[in-house]
Design an enzyme around this catalytic site. Structure first.
Site, PDB file in Angstrom:
ATOM      1  N   ASN A   9       9.324  34.437 -58.977  1.00 46.49           N
ATOM      2  CA  ASN A   9       8.401  35.551 -58.752  1.00 46.49           C
ATOM      3  C   ASN A   9       7.075  35.035 -58.172  1.00 46.49           C
ATOM      4  O   ASN A   9       6.280  34.423 -58.889  1.00 46.49           O
ATOM      5  CB  ASN A   9       8.183  36.259 -60.101  1.00 46.49           C
ATOM      6  CG  ASN A   9       7.308  37.488 -59.991  1.00 46.49           C
ATOM      7  OD1 ASN A   9       6.349  37.508 -59.229  1.00 46.49           O
ATOM      8  ND2 ASN A   9       7.638  38.503 -60.757  1.00 46.49           N
ATOM      9  N   LYS A  12       3.759  35.984 -60.101  1.00 47.44           N
ATOM     10  CA  LYS A  12       3.483  35.171 -61.301  1.00 47.44           C
ATOM     11  C   LYS A  12       2.916  33.816 -60.878  1.00 47.44           C
ATOM     12  O   LYS A  12       1.957  33.312 -61.466  1.00 47.44           O
ATOM     13  CB  LYS A  12       4.782  34.901 -62.092  1.00 47.44           C
ATOM     14  CG  LYS A  12       5.343  36.079 -62.846  1.00 47.44           C
ATOM     15  CD  LYS A  12       6.546  35.561 -63.648  1.00 47.44           C
ATOM     16  CE  LYS A  12       7.263  36.631 -64.411  1.00 47.44           C
ATOM     17  NZ  LYS A  12       8.415  36.101 -65.178  1.00 47.44           N
ATOM     18  N   GLU A  36      18.840  33.025 -68.588  1.00 45.87           N
ATOM     19  CA  GLU A  36      17.992  33.888 -69.422  1.00 45.87           C
ATOM     20  C   GLU A  36      18.917  34.616 -70.396  1.00 45.87           C
ATOM     21  O   GLU A  36      19.667  35.490 -69.982  1.00 45.87           O
ATOM     22  CB  GLU A  36      17.218  34.893 -68.560  1.00 45.87           C
ATOM     23  CG  GLU A  36      16.104  34.242 -67.766  1.00 45.87           C
ATOM     24  CD  GLU A  36      15.135  35.244 -67.124  1.00 45.87           C
ATOM     25  OE1 GLU A  36      14.813  36.269 -67.752  1.00 45.87           O
ATOM     26  OE2 GLU A  36      14.718  34.984 -65.995  1.00 45.87           O
ATOM     27  N   ASP A  66       8.297  34.594 -69.504  1.00 49.82           N
ATOM     28  CA  ASP A  66       9.146  35.773 -69.601  1.00 49.82           C
ATOM     29  C   ASP A  66       8.233  36.916 -70.021  1.00 49.82           C
ATOM     30  O   ASP A  66       7.462  36.783 -70.976  1.00 49.82           O
ATOM     31  CB  ASP A  66      10.278  35.562 -70.620  1.00 49.82           C
ATOM     32  CG  ASP A  66      11.391  36.576 -70.410  1.00 49.82           C
ATOM     33  OD1 ASP A  66      11.728  36.875 -69.248  1.00 49.82           O
ATOM     34  OD2 ASP A  66      11.924  37.102 -71.419  1.00 49.82           O
ATOM     35  N   SER A  67       8.303  38.005 -69.287  1.00 44.39           N
ATOM     36  CA  SER A  67       7.356  39.071 -69.569  1.00 44.39           C
ATOM     37  C   SER A  67       8.014  40.431 -69.411  1.00 44.39           C
ATOM     38  O   SER A  67       9.140  40.526 -68.924  1.00 44.39           O
ATOM     39  CB  SER A  67       6.137  38.942 -68.650  1.00 44.39           C
ATOM     40  OG  SER A  67       6.513  38.523 -67.366  1.00 44.39           O
ATOM     41  N   ASP A 145       2.236  46.704 -61.577  1.00 44.22           N
ATOM     42  CA  ASP A 145       0.766  46.757 -61.538  1.00 44.22           C
ATOM     43  C   ASP A 145       0.188  48.086 -61.036  1.00 44.22           C
ATOM     44  O   ASP A 145      -0.829  48.544 -61.563  1.00 44.22           O
ATOM     45  CB  ASP A 145       0.203  45.595 -60.695  1.00 44.22           C
ATOM     46  CG  ASP A 145       0.223  44.275 -61.457  1.00 44.22           C
ATOM     47  OD1 ASP A 145       0.414  44.301 -62.693  1.00 44.22           O
ATOM     48  OD2 ASP A 145       0.032  43.217 -60.831  1.00 44.22           O
ATOM     49  N   HIS A 170      -1.876  40.022 -70.080  1.00 44.81           N
ATOM     50  CA  HIS A 170      -0.914  39.360 -70.957  1.00 44.81           C
ATOM     51  C   HIS A 170      -0.659  37.918 -70.487  1.00 44.81           C
ATOM     52  O   HIS A 170      -0.680  36.977 -71.266  1.00 44.81           O
ATOM     53  CB  HIS A 170       0.389  40.176 -70.969  1.00 44.81           C
ATOM     54  CG  HIS A 170       0.916  40.524 -69.595  1.00 44.81           C
ATOM     55  ND1 HIS A 170       0.123  41.039 -68.607  1.00 44.81           N
ATOM     56  CD2 HIS A 170       2.152  40.369 -69.034  1.00 44.81           C
ATOM     57  CE1 HIS A 170       0.840  41.214 -67.514  1.00 44.81           C
ATOM     58  NE2 HIS A 170       2.075  40.813 -67.750  1.00 44.81           N
TER      59      HIS A 170
END
Ligand code: ITT
Length: 183
Positions: A9, A12, A36, A66-67, A145, A170
């Site tokens: 990503n 990120k 994952e 990981d979010s 976002d 976060h």
């Protein structure tokens, strides 16, 4: 010092690179997928991923993230399915699910983790509270976002400069903690 960040990503990557610049730590992308596991716990996913990466790349320092977005009125959905939901329905799909729903509360959660060159694993978590607005706003950032407005702010994450988002997000919180553990 250089740390690899295993993520596919680019959003990120940009945020974490910028956060670690302040510490004088160089972050480089490791674009290698890791398993994952399916779990309700972001930390479990991260610990499992790091263990695997540590075995695949012995002697390397590697971070992962990981979010997810957890929406109150949807009982925490998309949560651990955030990546899948973004691909399949996008922000527009989430807004549709919330059509006519008054409770717009949501949180973003992030678990950041690090495996050092000796195989030792450390994790840190960060949360930000906010609400899902009624239409997409802004073009910065990535993912959800444009529809997430953090509590106490007028702008969505997609309307904030990266440094502003990093201060309250976060991910910013989780990686700040991780940075102090690493240093
Ligand atoms: P990795 O390669 O790092 O796993 P990913 O995009 O698959 O990248 P996750 O599995 O952690 O990431 O899924 C989290 C989803 O939530 C993903 O769709 C993100 O775009 C979204 N997300 C996470 N943090 C976000 C943020 O700060 N702003 C907007 N969307 C976010």
């Amino acid at each position: 010092m250089k740390i690899l960040f295993a993520t596919g990503n680019p959003g990120k990557l940009k945020e974490v690179k910028r956060r670690f610049e302040r510490e004088g730590i160089e972050v480089e992308q490791l674009d290698a997928p890791y398993p994952e596991i399916q779990s309700d716990s972001l930390r479990e996913v991260v610990e499992h991923g790091l263990k695997w990466l540590g075995q695949q790349h012995p002697g390397k320092a590697i971070m992962i993230d990981d979010s997810g977005l957890f929406i109150d009125a949807l009982n925490g959905f998309p949560g651990v399915f955030s990546a899948y939901a973004l691909k399949s329905m996008g922000c527009a799909g989430i807004l549709k699910l919330l059509d006519g729903v008054e409770n717009r509360g949501a949180i973003f959660q992030c678990c950041a983790g690090f495996v050092d060159s000796g195989g030792k694993i450390r994790t840190a978590s960060g949360v930000v509270e906010g609400e899902i607005i009624y239409e997409e706003r802004g073009s910065e950032g990535f993912g959800y976002d444009p529809i997430f407005k953090p509590t106490g702010h007028d702008l969505t994450f997609a309307e904030m400069p990266l440094d502003e988002k990093n201060k309250i997000s976060h991910r910013g919180k989780a990686f700040s903690q991780l940075a102090s553990m690493i240093k």
